[in-house]
Design an enzyme around this catalytic site. Sequence first.
Site, PDB file in Angstrom:
ATOM      1  N   GLY A  90       0.761  -1.155  -0.150  1.00 19.50           N
ATOM      2  CA  GLY A  90      -0.049   0.199   0.126  1.00 19.50           C
ATOM      3  C   GLY A  90       0.897   1.147  -0.011  1.00 19.50           C
ATOM      4  O   GLY A  90       1.988   1.247  -0.036  1.00 19.50           O
TER       5      GLY A  90
ATOM      6  N   GLN B  41       3.445   6.554   2.859  1.00 16.61           N
ATOM      7  CA  GLN B  41       3.381   7.849   3.168  1.00 16.61           C
ATOM      8  C   GLN B  41       2.452   8.465   2.169  1.00 16.61           C
ATOM      9  O   GLN B  41       2.454   8.684   0.730  1.00 16.61           O
ATOM     10  CB  GLN B  41       4.598   8.472   2.779  1.00 16.61           C
ATOM     11  CG  GLN B  41       4.814   9.941   3.355  1.00 16.61           C
ATOM     12  CD  GLN B  41       6.105  10.461   3.291  1.00 16.61           C
ATOM     13  OE1 GLN B  41       7.259   9.588   3.235  1.00 16.61           O
ATOM     14  NE2 GLN B  41       6.203  11.740   3.378  1.00 16.61           N
TER      15      GLN B  41
ATOM     16  N   GLY C 170       4.185  14.631  -3.665  1.00 12.65           N
ATOM     17  CA  GLY C 170       4.112  13.022  -3.745  1.00 12.65           C
ATOM     18  C   GLY C 170       3.716  12.748  -5.113  1.00 12.65           C
ATOM     19  O   GLY C 170       2.928  11.414  -5.457  1.00 12.65           O
ATOM     20  N   GLU C 171       4.353  13.246  -6.324  1.00 12.73           N
ATOM     21  CA  GLU C 171       3.887  12.821  -7.406  1.00 12.73           C
ATOM     22  C   GLU C 171       4.410  11.496  -7.987  1.00 12.73           C
ATOM     23  O   GLU C 171       3.881  10.697  -8.550  1.00 12.73           O
ATOM     24  CB  GLU C 171       4.635  13.928  -8.563  1.00 12.73           C
ATOM     25  CG  GLU C 171       4.018  13.718  -9.784  1.00 12.73           C
ATOM     26  CD  GLU C 171       4.340  14.622 -11.038  1.00 12.73           C
ATOM     27  OE1 GLU C 171       4.211  14.611 -12.175  1.00 12.73           O
ATOM     28  OE2 GLU C 171       4.879  15.935 -10.575  1.00 12.73           O
TER      29      GLU C 171
ATOM     30  N   ARG D 120       4.724   8.817  -5.794  1.00 14.13           N
ATOM     31  CA  ARG D 120       3.754   8.077  -5.269  1.00 14.13           C
ATOM     32  C   ARG D 120       2.372   7.927  -5.865  1.00 14.13           C
ATOM     33  O   ARG D 120       1.862   7.085  -6.144  1.00 14.13           O
ATOM     34  CB  ARG D 120       3.364   8.505  -3.937  1.00 14.13           C
ATOM     35  CG  ARG D 120       4.539   8.119  -2.930  1.00 14.13           C
ATOM     36  CD  ARG D 120       4.431   8.801  -1.472  1.00 14.13           C
ATOM     37  NE  ARG D 120       5.066   9.832  -1.776  1.00 14.13           N
ATOM     38  CZ  ARG D 120       4.938  10.940  -0.865  1.00 14.13           C
ATOM     39  NH1 ARG D 120       3.851  10.984  -0.009  1.00 14.13           N
ATOM     40  NH2 ARG D 120       5.681  11.990  -1.080  1.00 14.13           N
TER      41      ARG D 120
ATOM     42  N   GLU E 216      -1.835  18.952  17.655  1.00 12.96           N
ATOM     43  CA  GLU E 216      -2.688  18.388  18.222  1.00 12.96           C
ATOM     44  C   GLU E 216      -2.671  16.644  18.061  1.00 12.96           C
ATOM     45  O   GLU E 216      -2.703  15.876  19.224  1.00 12.96           O
ATOM     46  CB  GLU E 216      -3.979  18.904  18.091  1.00 12.96           C
ATOM     47  CG  GLU E 216      -5.139  18.190  19.213  1.00 12.96           C
ATOM     48  CD  GLU E 216      -6.639  18.662  18.902  1.00 12.96           C
ATOM     49  OE1 GLU E 216      -7.576  18.277  19.345  1.00 12.96           O
ATOM     50  OE2 GLU E 216      -6.723  19.797  17.936  1.00 12.96           O
TER      51      GLU E 216
ATOM     52  N   ARG F 191      -1.535  12.843  20.527  1.00 12.04           N
ATOM     53  CA  ARG F 191      -2.179  11.702  20.784  1.00 12.04           C
ATOM     54  C   ARG F 191      -1.402  10.678  21.291  1.00 12.04           C
ATOM     55  O   ARG F 191      -0.148  10.568  20.927  1.00 12.04           O
ATOM     56  CB  ARG F 191      -3.012  11.253  19.452  1.00 12.04           C
ATOM     57  CG  ARG F 191      -4.198  12.158  19.376  1.00 12.04           C
ATOM     58  CD  ARG F 191      -4.777  11.851  17.795  1.00 12.04           C
ATOM     59  NE  ARG F 191      -4.988  10.463  17.780  1.00 12.04           N
ATOM     60  CZ  ARG F 191      -4.976   9.943  16.350  1.00 12.04           C
ATOM     61  NH1 ARG F 191      -4.972  10.749  15.462  1.00 12.04           N
ATOM     62  NH2 ARG F 191      -5.018   8.638  16.264  1.00 12.04           N
TER      63      ARG F 191
END
Length: 303
Positions: free
Chosen positions: A75, A78, A95-96, A98, A129, A133
């Site tokens: 898959g 990134q 990300g071209e 990808r 934020e 997590r």
Amino acid sequence: MAKAVKKQALGRGLSALLKDPENDIKSASDKNADKVLGNIIELDIESIEINPFQPRTNFNEETLTELSISIKELGVIQPITVRKTDFNKFQLISGERRLRASKLAGLTTVPAFIRIANDQESLAMALVENIQRHDLDPIEIALSYQRLIDEINLTQEQLSDRVGKKRSTITNYLRLLKLDPIIQTGMRDGFVSMGHGRALINIENKKAQLSIYEKIIAESLSVRATEALVKDYQLGKSGQKPASKPVAAPVPEFVENSIPKFTEYFSAKVDVKVDKNGKGKLIIPFTSNDDFERIKKLISGEL
């Protein structure tokens, strides 16, 4: 594995939100914009156009094919980054390779981070934020740090102030992105820890990285054992011999003959260690508190 499914489901849900004309998000202040910023969303590849100002125009076909094969198996590790230009239309920011490889792999959707006009500060807030997590894996944190650096134009010092982390901590996370994609995937799926990754990153050769990674998985090696393997590899590469481990002295015959009696008496496999001077020790294993108390009573003669 359940974690990955959860993310994909979330991405599909947000994708449906973006296709709803009543939720046409155009700015960071629009309704549901907070659900888009800082999340990974599965976008239809056909809804994404190439940035006409992309400075890179040449792509190596061989490496692109290799990436497409990796994407078929693992898959898109990134996510790409896009900017929303119209209703359900997006323009690629980064990300071209990808994106091209995903098309070559036959994918119809691709995971993406979405930017909205004038949303830089909102994106920064959402990412910061998100980093706080507790359920994020190390690669997710590393990707968030990289996005803040690339898209908000922060230095590592500024990023350190923004997220309240030491610069060395941020550097350690960012270095994980140099690991082979297979190892990154293993870290995201929980097969190896950040400690394993930090040890492996010291090996530049990707084949050697993967060889040790496979050994970690096969033998459930600890971080310390992994560090030792990496050190041995580096010493071997430099032509040095790893430090030899002390060889245990043979167990004397009079002790060897008594081991079965000890094992029978304690109902446990008793081990013997002897040093080169002939001094030794008996090791009696126990499996629980009750088992320990039983052995203690046998030694004290209470049983």
